[in-house]
Scaffold this active site. Structure first.
Site, PDB file in Angstrom:
ATOM      1  N   GLN A  98      34.927  34.161  45.522  1.00 37.53           N
ATOM      2  CA  GLN A  98      35.489  35.397  45.984  1.00 37.53           C
ATOM      3  C   GLN A  98      35.365  35.620  47.398  1.00 37.53           C
ATOM      4  O   GLN A  98      34.655  34.953  47.981  1.00 37.53           O
ATOM      5  CB  GLN A  98      34.840  36.771  45.322  1.00 37.53           C
ATOM      6  CG  GLN A  98      33.493  36.814  45.514  1.00 37.53           C
ATOM      7  CD  GLN A  98      33.048  38.018  44.656  1.00 37.53           C
ATOM      8  OE1 GLN A  98      32.709  39.198  45.340  1.00 37.53           O
ATOM      9  NE2 GLN A  98      32.637  37.813  43.581  1.00 37.53           N
ATOM     10  N   ARG A 284      39.762  37.208  44.361  1.00 42.41           N
ATOM     11  CA  ARG A 284      38.946  36.199  43.657  1.00 42.41           C
ATOM     12  C   ARG A 284      39.705  34.837  43.764  1.00 42.41           C
ATOM     13  O   ARG A 284      41.139  34.841  43.802  1.00 42.41           O
ATOM     14  CB  ARG A 284      39.021  36.575  42.214  1.00 42.41           C
ATOM     15  CG  ARG A 284      38.014  37.919  42.242  1.00 42.41           C
ATOM     16  CD  ARG A 284      37.782  38.421  40.439  1.00 42.41           C
ATOM     17  NE  ARG A 284      36.959  39.454  40.595  1.00 42.41           N
ATOM     18  CZ  ARG A 284      37.436  40.697  40.796  1.00 42.41           C
ATOM     19  NH1 ARG A 284      38.576  40.813  40.968  1.00 42.41           N
ATOM     20  NH2 ARG A 284      36.423  41.753  40.675  1.00 42.41           N
TER      21      ARG A 284
END
Length: 412
Positions: A98, A284
């Site tokens: 992420q 993400r």
């Protein structure tokens, strides 16, 4: 000042022992416990053990008296909100790959998704608020992480050492342009490979990693062991390839890691104290069943290589206080260790700062006293809230050894 009980966040990657043991609860816990939140985030505000006037959570107290709790400067600078969120996290399994946006990117993305009518709690929403999310972790145990893009020359060496023919065409993207542009090109290519190609390339990379480890070579052993573990946990996920481009870190207790906007990272295993700007914005890039938005991730990523030394915060010591300094205007974190026997180090410390403070105990017990008042005992896994209007305090070790972390707003 009031004692705070943290809110447990039961994410699947959490530990069944670390946070429970810290709080003196039975282990293993019924469910994984990933994070213990001490803050005023609307999703999970910390609750008072002995709250004021019947109010039971920190968010409501700040909303009722922002100037008294935050101070006039902090109230004005951060729109009447506590600007940081303090956590203890315990990762038994890897978190998702992420990155977090800049403040400008967050504001634009939040407004864009609001205009499109995307519900704030929709699984496919990227921006749940309009804030950025710089973050600092300080290890409590050995703590493993992936963070920042490795020096491209070293990554070229790693890919060559793997001796995987299926990587040859991709290796040329970076070897021919060993800089941020080459990293962007290779990362984007890998993250967007069709499934048919992934089913060929990823098994070949995993076989190459096994052969490398069996050969006795050590330079990239930790990196390739991680690739094997992630390949087993997330089969055919393109994130398994992209982690080959990242720094692999192992923090020892007391070591810090600072992550600014655009830094691609994944925490892998361990327990740490974490402080961040009060935001929940996450883009993400894989290693997760959650929503992955590749174009938006690419828009926020910073592909500048990150030498390991640049990822560590500056540290300086004042008495028993070890202070971790970062560029973030929302927080400053320090670790304080006290010796209740008085034989080896200080047994007490005076704390006098304007603005809000949270003291979180991770080992032993401390007693906190204001002038003329009775001491307040704070045990492991609990925190103490000190508002701007509270007097200065003296913290004393009430056990042979006590360790706590202190989060403040710099310049408040």
């Amino acid at each position: 000042m009031w004692t705070l009980e943290g809110v447990v966040r039961p994410y699947a990657w959490g530990s069944r022992t670390a946070l429970a043991a810290l709080r003196g609860k039975p282990t293993p816990s019924p469910h994984p416990e990933a994070e213990l939140w001490f803050g005023a985030h609307p999703a999970a505000p910390a609750r008072f053990v002995d709250g004021p006037d019947g109010r039971d959570d920190l968010l409501s107290v700040i909303d009722d008296d922002p100037v008294g709790q935050l101070g006039p400067d902090c109230t004005e600078r951060f729109d009447r909100r506590l600007p940081f969120l303090l956590k203890i996290l315990a990762a038994e399994e890897p978190l998702s790959l992420q990155a977090h946006p800049t403040r400008e990117q967050a504001r634009a993305g939040f407004a864009r998704e609001n205009s499109a009518g995307v519900p704030i709690d929709a699984p496919h929403r990227n921006y749940r608020d309009d804030n950025h999310k710089p973050e600092l972790v300080v290890a409590l145990s050995e703590f493993d992480a992936l963070a920042g893009f490795r020096d491209p020359a070293a990554t070229v060496d790693l890919l060559r050492d793997l001796q995987v023919p299926e990587l040859d065409s991709y290796l040329g993207l970076l070897a021919g342009q060993p800089d941020s542009h080459g990293l962007r090109a290779l990362f984007t290519t890998w993250l967007t490979l069709p499934d048919s190609v992934l089913h060929t390339v990823i098994p070949a990379v995993l076989d190459g990693a096994i052969a490398y480890l069996n050969s006795g070579e050590r330079r990239f052993a930790m990196e390739l062991q991680t690739v094997l573990e992630l390949g087993e946990a997330y089969p055919m996920d393109p994130g398994v390839l992209t982690v080959l481009l990242l720094n692999r870190l192992r923090l020892q207790p007391g070591d810090g890691l600072f992550l600014g906007a655009g830094n691609l990272h994944a925490y892998l295993r361990g327990t740490a104290v974490e402080v961040m700007a009060n935001s929940d914005n996450v883009l993400r890039g894989g290693l997760t069943p959650k929503h992955v938005d590749v174009p938006e991730l690419l828009a926020v990523l910073d592909f500048t290589p990150s030498p390991l030394g640049e990822l560590a915060p500056a540290v300086h010591t004042v008495g028993p206080e070890r202070i971790y300094t970062t560029p973030a205007p929302e927080f400053r974190l320090s670790r304080i260790e006290l010796d209740g026997t008085g034989m080896h180090r200080s047994s007490s410390v005076s704390l006098d700062a304007a603005g809000p403070q949270i003291l979180t105990v991770v080992s032993g017990t401390v007693e906190v006293r204001v002038p003329g008042g009775d001491p307040v005992a704070v045990s492991p896994g609990r925190s103490l809230w000190l508002g701007d209007s509270d007097p200065d305090v003296v913290v004393r070790a009430a056990s042979s050894r006590a360790v706590f972390f202190r989060a403040v707003v710099p310049g408040a």
